[in-house]
Design a protein around this motif. Sequence first.
Motif, PDB file in Angstrom:
ATOM      1  N   THR A 186      37.747  31.092  46.737  1.00 42.53           N
ATOM      2  CA  THR A 186      36.336  31.271  46.376  1.00 42.53           C
ATOM      3  C   THR A 186      36.211  31.556  44.883  1.00 42.53           C
ATOM      4  O   THR A 186      35.215  31.210  44.245  1.00 42.53           O
ATOM      5  CB  THR A 186      35.718  32.430  47.185  1.00 42.53           C
ATOM      6  OG1 THR A 186      35.882  32.159  48.577  1.00 42.53           O
ATOM      7  CG2 THR A 186      34.239  32.595  46.884  1.00 42.53           C
ATOM      8  N   LEU A 187      37.247  32.175  44.308  1.00 42.90           N
ATOM      9  CA  LEU A 187      37.251  32.469  42.870  1.00 42.90           C
ATOM     10  C   LEU A 187      37.423  31.201  42.039  1.00 42.90           C
ATOM     11  O   LEU A 187      37.036  31.161  40.877  1.00 42.90           O
ATOM     12  CB  LEU A 187      38.375  33.449  42.537  1.00 42.90           C
ATOM     13  CG  LEU A 187      38.282  34.847  43.139  1.00 42.90           C
ATOM     14  CD1 LEU A 187      39.548  35.634  42.834  1.00 42.90           C
ATOM     15  CD2 LEU A 187      37.061  35.578  42.600  1.00 42.90           C
ATOM     16  N   GLY A 188      38.029  30.180  42.627  1.00 40.62           N
ATOM     17  CA  GLY A 188      38.273  28.934  41.914  1.00 40.62           C
ATOM     18  C   GLY A 188      39.487  28.221  42.460  1.00 40.62           C
ATOM     19  O   GLY A 188      40.342  28.832  43.114  1.00 40.62           O
ATOM     20  N   ASP A 189      39.566  26.929  42.201  1.00 41.97           N
ATOM     21  CA  ASP A 189      40.716  26.146  42.661  1.00 41.97           C
ATOM     22  C   ASP A 189      42.001  26.662  42.010  1.00 41.97           C
ATOM     23  O   ASP A 189      42.036  26.960  40.817  1.00 41.97           O
ATOM     24  CB  ASP A 189      40.525  24.669  42.311  1.00 41.97           C
ATOM     25  CG  ASP A 189      39.412  24.020  43.117  1.00 41.97           C
ATOM     26  OD1 ASP A 189      39.104  24.541  44.208  1.00 41.97           O
ATOM     27  OD2 ASP A 189      38.848  23.008  42.657  1.00 41.97           O
ATOM     28  N   GLY A 190      43.025  26.758  42.817  1.00 46.79           N
ATOM     29  CA  GLY A 190      44.330  27.165  42.297  1.00 46.79           C
ATOM     30  C   GLY A 190      44.553  28.657  42.245  1.00 46.79           C
ATOM     31  O   GLY A 190      45.637  29.115  41.863  1.00 46.79           O
ATOM     32  N   TYR A 191      43.559  29.464  42.618  1.00 53.21           N
ATOM     33  CA  TYR A 191      43.735  30.921  42.612  1.00 53.21           C
ATOM     34  C   TYR A 191      44.633  31.345  43.769  1.00 53.21           C
ATOM     35  O   TYR A 191      44.557  30.782  44.872  1.00 53.21           O
ATOM     36  CB  TYR A 191      42.389  31.628  42.723  1.00 53.21           C
ATOM     37  CG  TYR A 191      41.692  31.836  41.398  1.00 53.21           C
ATOM     38  CD1 TYR A 191      41.612  33.100  40.821  1.00 53.21           C
ATOM     39  CD2 TYR A 191      41.119  30.760  40.717  1.00 53.21           C
ATOM     40  CE1 TYR A 191      40.972  33.293  39.616  1.00 53.21           C
ATOM     41  CE2 TYR A 191      40.477  30.943  39.505  1.00 53.21           C
ATOM     42  CZ  TYR A 191      40.415  32.216  38.960  1.00 53.21           C
ATOM     43  OH  TYR A 191      39.790  32.401  37.756  1.00 53.21           O
ATOM     44  N   THR A 192      45.467  32.338  43.522  1.00 47.40           N
ATOM     45  CA  THR A 192      46.327  32.900  44.560  1.00 47.40           C
ATOM     46  C   THR A 192      46.189  34.423  44.559  1.00 47.40           C
ATOM     47  O   THR A 192      45.920  35.036  43.519  1.00 47.40           O
ATOM     48  CB  THR A 192      47.812  32.528  44.345  1.00 47.40           C
ATOM     49  OG1 THR A 192      48.226  32.971  43.034  1.00 47.40           O
ATOM     50  CG2 THR A 192      48.017  31.036  44.471  1.00 47.40           C
ATOM     51  N   LEU A 193      46.380  35.014  45.721  1.00 44.76           N
ATOM     52  CA  LEU A 193      46.267  36.463  45.873  1.00 44.76           C
ATOM     53  C   LEU A 193      47.579  37.140  45.526  1.00 44.76           C
ATOM     54  O   LEU A 193      48.630  36.745  46.013  1.00 44.76           O
ATOM     55  CB  LEU A 193      45.866  36.802  47.310  1.00 44.76           C
ATOM     56  CG  LEU A 193      45.786  38.291  47.667  1.00 44.76           C
ATOM     57  CD1 LEU A 193      44.628  38.959  46.947  1.00 44.76           C
ATOM     58  CD2 LEU A 193      45.654  38.464  49.185  1.00 44.76           C
ATOM     59  N   VAL A 194      47.513  38.166  44.670  1.00 43.06           N
ATOM     60  CA  VAL A 194      48.671  39.016  44.404  1.00 43.06           C
ATOM     61  C   VAL A 194      48.692  40.150  45.422  1.00 43.06           C
ATOM     62  O   VAL A 194      49.647  40.324  46.164  1.00 43.06           O
ATOM     63  CB  VAL A 194      48.649  39.567  42.962  1.00 43.06           C
ATOM     64  CG1 VAL A 194      49.796  40.552  42.745  1.00 43.06           C
ATOM     65  CG2 VAL A 194      48.722  38.420  41.958  1.00 43.06           C
ATOM     66  N   ARG A 195      47.600  40.924  45.481  1.00 42.82           N
ATOM     67  CA  ARG A 195      47.446  41.946  46.519  1.00 42.82           C
ATOM     68  C   ARG A 195      46.074  42.570  46.449  1.00 42.82           C
ATOM     69  O   ARG A 195      45.385  42.509  45.426  1.00 42.82           O
ATOM     70  CB  ARG A 195      48.529  43.027  46.425  1.00 42.82           C
ATOM     71  CG  ARG A 195      48.466  43.912  45.196  1.00 42.82           C
ATOM     72  CD  ARG A 195      49.346  45.145  45.345  1.00 42.82           C
ATOM     73  NE  ARG A 195      48.820  46.089  46.325  1.00 42.82           N
ATOM     74  CZ  ARG A 195      49.453  47.216  46.680  1.00 42.82           C
ATOM     75  NH1 ARG A 195      50.638  47.507  46.158  1.00 42.82           N
ATOM     76  NH2 ARG A 195      48.919  48.044  47.546  1.00 42.82           N
ATOM     77  N   ARG A 196      45.666  43.154  47.557  1.00 43.94           N
ATOM     78  CA  ARG A 196      44.458  43.981  47.597  1.00 43.94           C
ATOM     79  C   ARG A 196      44.826  45.399  47.189  1.00 43.94           C
ATOM     80  O   ARG A 196      45.974  45.810  47.315  1.00 43.94           O
ATOM     81  CB  ARG A 196      43.866  43.985  49.007  1.00 43.94           C
ATOM     82  CG  ARG A 196      43.320  42.657  49.484  1.00 43.94           C
ATOM     83  CD  ARG A 196      42.984  42.701  50.973  1.00 43.94           C
ATOM     84  NE  ARG A 196      42.095  43.801  51.313  1.00 43.94           N
ATOM     85  CZ  ARG A 196      41.827  44.199  52.560  1.00 43.94           C
ATOM     86  NH1 ARG A 196      42.423  43.601  53.579  1.00 43.94           N
ATOM     87  NH2 ARG A 196      40.997  45.199  52.788  1.00 43.94           N
ATOM     88  N   GLU A 197      43.806  46.147  46.716  1.00 43.12           N
ATOM     89  CA  GLU A 197      44.013  47.550  46.337  1.00 43.12           C
ATOM     90  C   GLU A 197      45.196  47.678  45.388  1.00 43.12           C
ATOM     91  O   GLU A 197      46.117  48.479  45.619  1.00 43.12           O
ATOM     92  CB  GLU A 197      44.212  48.413  47.592  1.00 43.12           C
ATOM     93  CG  GLU A 197      43.034  48.403  48.557  1.00 43.12           C
ATOM     94  CD  GLU A 197      41.813  49.120  48.003  1.00 43.12           C
ATOM     95  OE1 GLU A 197      41.981  50.082  47.235  1.00 43.12           O
ATOM     96  OE2 GLU A 197      40.682  48.708  48.334  1.00 43.12           O
ATOM     97  N   PHE A 198      45.162  46.902  44.313  1.00 40.14           N
ATOM     98  CA  PHE A 198      46.249  46.932  43.332  1.00 40.14           C
ATOM     99  C   PHE A 198      46.225  48.287  42.604  1.00 40.14           C
ATOM    100  O   PHE A 198      45.224  48.659  42.000  1.00 40.14           O
ATOM    101  CB  PHE A 198      46.080  45.789  42.333  1.00 40.14           C
ATOM    102  CG  PHE A 198      47.229  45.620  41.386  1.00 40.14           C
ATOM    103  CD1 PHE A 198      48.318  44.840  41.728  1.00 40.14           C
ATOM    104  CD2 PHE A 198      47.229  46.247  40.149  1.00 40.14           C
ATOM    105  CE1 PHE A 198      49.390  44.676  40.857  1.00 40.14           C
ATOM    106  CE2 PHE A 198      48.280  46.096  39.267  1.00 40.14           C
ATOM    107  CZ  PHE A 198      49.374  45.306  39.621  1.00 40.14           C
ATOM    108  N   PRO A 199      47.328  49.063  42.652  1.00 41.13           N
ATOM    109  CA  PRO A 199      47.289  50.438  42.137  1.00 41.13           C
ATOM    110  C   PRO A 199      47.290  50.503  40.612  1.00 41.13           C
ATOM    111  O   PRO A 199      47.982  49.735  39.937  1.00 41.13           O
ATOM    112  CB  PRO A 199      48.572  51.052  42.708  1.00 41.13           C
ATOM    113  CG  PRO A 199      49.496  49.891  42.891  1.00 41.13           C
ATOM    114  CD  PRO A 199      48.634  48.719  43.255  1.00 41.13           C
ATOM    115  N   THR A 200      46.497  51.436  40.094  1.00 37.03           N
ATOM    116  CA  THR A 200      46.539  51.787  38.674  1.00 37.03           C
ATOM    117  C   THR A 200      46.476  53.304  38.582  1.00 37.03           C
ATOM    118  O   THR A 200      46.211  53.982  39.580  1.00 37.03           O
ATOM    119  CB  THR A 200      45.362  51.182  37.874  1.00 37.03           C
ATOM    120  OG1 THR A 200      44.172  51.943  38.131  1.00 37.03           O
ATOM    121  CG2 THR A 200      45.126  49.725  38.216  1.00 37.03           C
TER     122      THR A 200
END
Length: 232
Positions: free
Chosen positions: A126-140
């Motif tokens: 949905t973000l765009g063609d070719g986008y891949t998920l790294v992770r949800r709730e990425f910690p900072t």
Amino acid sequence: MRTVSPCLSYPRGVRLVIARCQVDYAGRLTAHLPMATRLLLVKADGSVSVHSDDRAYKPLNWMSPPCWLIEDGKLWIVENKQGEKLVITIDEIFHDHAQELGAEPGLQKDGVEAHLQELLAEHIKTLGDGYTLVRREFPTAIGPVDIMARDADGASVAVEIKRRGEIDGVEQLTRYLELLNRDPLLAPVQGVFAAQIIKPQARVLAEDRGIRCLTLDYDALRGIESDEFRLF
């Protein structure tokens, strides 16, 4: 018997009266409801409303709070500070019940941020063609980023998701981006501010900071079928 109530006699509760009555309103205009059987609703917020059996939730007439209910036998007079009056003349009462409802936990709306996050992660393209998920709730160090992704070129993308996108959400994503861009393994990190509704001021601020805005169609996201187990 004549009783006077500031419509607060039923704390956290409601009074339901089914009665044959006529209703007259006098204020900025006048209105008349002839004699018929109706539902009279007295709520703890101070409102008094008159309902029929064929108008869903919308009352035939009402008085908004703050107002005062004077019961004088079968005559009810509801008056507010402006001097407007709702006069209810009761011919016969069929039912009169007061019920305390207790504390209201509030409406839990479909499409809350956690569910939007889950749906967007599942359908990251949905973000765009070719986008891949790294992770949800990425910690900072200052809290988790809703979604960390990579675009078609492999660049890092931090996504902040809100049901209603306002300036506070843009500021939150800005803080995440400032921190994430200090990490040489991630930088440069782009930002996407995603929400079902984005306020114009928030959009202007986001775009001024180089953050892309994305309006989420919750129904469309929910309607996308996963192709994980499809043969074709």
